[in-house]
Design a protein around this motif. Structure first.
Motif, short mmCIF file in Angstrom:
data_model
loop_
_atom_site.label_atom_id
_atom_site.label_comp_id
_atom_site.label_asym_id
_atom_site.label_seq_id
_atom_site.Cartn_x
_atom_site.Cartn_y
_atom_site.Cartn_z
N ARG A 58 39.44 42.11 2.39
CA ARG A 58 40.44 42.62 2.99
C ARG A 58 40.70 44.53 3.15
O ARG A 58 40.69 44.23 4.42
CB ARG A 58 42.10 42.70 1.60
CG ARG A 58 42.75 41.21 2.38
CD ARG A 58 42.82 40.37 3.60
NE ARG A 58 43.69 41.59 3.70
CZ ARG A 58 44.95 41.49 4.79
NH1 ARG A 58 44.54 40.04 5.40
NH2 ARG A 58 46.01 42.69 5.66
N ILE A 59 39.37 44.84 2.48
CA ILE A 59 39.20 46.40 2.62
C ILE A 59 37.80 46.29 4.19
O ILE A 59 38.60 47.16 5.13
CB ILE A 59 38.18 46.78 2.08
CG1 ILE A 59 39.01 47.21 -0.01
CG2 ILE A 59 37.69 48.40 2.15
CD1 ILE A 59 38.98 47.46 -0.77
N GLN A 60 36.83 45.55 4.11
CA GLN A 60 36.10 45.50 5.04
C GLN A 60 36.95 45.13 5.82
O GLN A 60 36.98 45.18 7.66
CB GLN A 60 34.67 44.38 5.14
CG GLN A 60 34.19 44.77 4.14
CD GLN A 60 32.83 44.01 3.58
OE1 GLN A 60 32.51 42.69 4.38
NE2 GLN A 60 32.09 43.99 2.53
N TYR A 61 38.09 44.35 6.08
CA TYR A 61 39.08 43.86 7.53
C TYR A 61 39.86 44.76 8.03
O TYR A 61 39.64 45.48 8.62
CB TYR A 61 39.61 42.51 7.22
CG TYR A 61 41.04 42.56 7.78
CD1 TYR A 61 41.42 41.83 9.28
CD2 TYR A 61 42.31 42.68 7.71
CE1 TYR A 61 41.96 41.76 10.27
CE2 TYR A 61 43.21 42.74 8.32
CZ TYR A 61 43.45 42.39 9.66
OH TYR A 61 43.73 41.90 10.80
N GLU A 62 40.51 46.08 7.05
CA GLU A 62 40.96 46.88 7.10
C GLU A 62 39.88 47.91 8.12
O GLU A 62 40.22 48.23 9.13
CB GLU A 62 41.86 47.54 6.25
CG GLU A 62 42.66 46.01 5.43
CD GLU A 62 43.49 47.24 6.42
OE1 GLU A 62 44.22 47.67 7.74
OE2 GLU A 62 44.71 45.24 6.26
N LEU A 63 38.71 48.55 7.80
CA LEU A 63 37.77 49.16 8.12
C LEU A 63 37.36 48.55 9.33
O LEU A 63 36.89 48.92 9.99
CB LEU A 63 36.97 49.42 7.00
CG LEU A 63 37.15 50.31 5.67
CD1 LEU A 63 35.77 50.37 4.94
CD2 LEU A 63 37.62 50.92 5.74
N PHE A 64 37.09 47.11 9.18
CA PHE A 64 36.06 46.84 10.82
C PHE A 64 36.81 45.91 11.77
O PHE A 64 36.37 45.69 12.10
CB PHE A 64 34.95 46.22 10.22
CG PHE A 64 33.76 47.04 9.08
CD1 PHE A 64 32.83 48.13 9.56
CD2 PHE A 64 34.13 47.49 7.58
CE1 PHE A 64 32.48 48.26 9.00
CE2 PHE A 64 33.93 48.09 7.12
CZ PHE A 64 32.46 48.88 7.26
N MET A 65 37.65 45.54 11.30
CA MET A 65 38.20 44.27 12.31
C MET A 65 40.01 44.91 12.54
O MET A 65 39.77 44.56 14.28
CB MET A 65 38.21 42.53 11.59
CG MET A 65 37.39 42.22 11.55
SD MET A 65 37.57 40.78 11.38
CE MET A 65 38.25 40.15 12.67
#
Length: 214
Positions: A180-187
């Motif tokens: 979810r962190i990667q999603y918030e940052l990159f998507m």
């Protein structure tokens, strides 16, 4: 939902040779939305391309590491599908350009989706999957982005990936926070490039953006 699907169908029928992308994080509801649209279309008038086959298999991503900062804290984690590095973007772009230039192409053969021909002479193509998020919007005539909150995503993944795909619930839960962190940052910021943005969190189905007036 019905009103949105009616509008999408109306838009598609006005724009022949239409390539539509439906994107968002895993378990957001992309494929359900694609299926709702396809049910309203004549079978031999459209192509359906699921882009999961363009995601680099996890066995080849094990040696890769992602380093990023979130809320003033540095994180190190595995490369998930929320990162562009996890996708064969050049191959997907090539295939879509072939389609746009009137050339058929053969999809990538996978256990869950045997190879098939994508027909350039069909007037509509639905391209479904996370990979499309990281491509230029000029490749598409209509872009739809769908997402949910973290709790809804996890619940849907537990039902689909554990019950239907045999994944470990412990592994799924342990990776959820970083994903979810990667999603918030990159998507998630990419949603601004889409024509339609939908929040499909359990208990609400909200069209947050609709810039094509369908």
């Amino acid at each position: 939902m019905k009103k949105l699907i009616d509008g999408v169908i109306k838009h598609i029928l006005k724009n022949r040779n239409c390539v539509i992308r439906i994107s968002g994080h895993g378990a957001a509801g992309k494929t359900n939305l694609a299926e709702e649209i396809m049910e309203r279309m004549e079978h031999d008038t459209f192509n359906y391309l699921n882009t999961d086959a363009y995601i680099i298999p996890g066995e080849y991503r094990k040696s890769l590491g992602a380093v990023y900062e979130y809320e003033n804290e540095e994180y190190r984690g595995k490369v998930t599908a929320c990162l562009p590095a996890a996708h064969e973007l050049a191959s997907l772009k090539r295939d879509l350009l072939m389609l746009r230039r009137g050339m058929d192409f053969l999809t990538i053969d996978a256990d869950w989706a045997p190879e098939k021909i994508i027909h350039a002479d069909r007037p509509f193509t639905i391209v479904d999957g996370m990979s499309t998020t990281f491509l230029e919007d000029r490749l598409f005539d209509l872009s739809i982005y769908i997402y949910t909150d973290g709790e809804t995503e996890l619940a849907r993944r537990m039902e689909r990936d554990v019950n239907d795909r045999g994944r470990s619930s412990e592994a799924l839960i342990s990776s959820h926070h970083q994903r979810r962190i990667q999603y918030e940052l990159f998507m998630h910021e990419k949603r601004d490039e889409f024509d339609i943005v939908i929040d499909d969190t359990v208990g609400r189905f909200t069209v947050e953006k609709n810039s094509v007036m369908i």
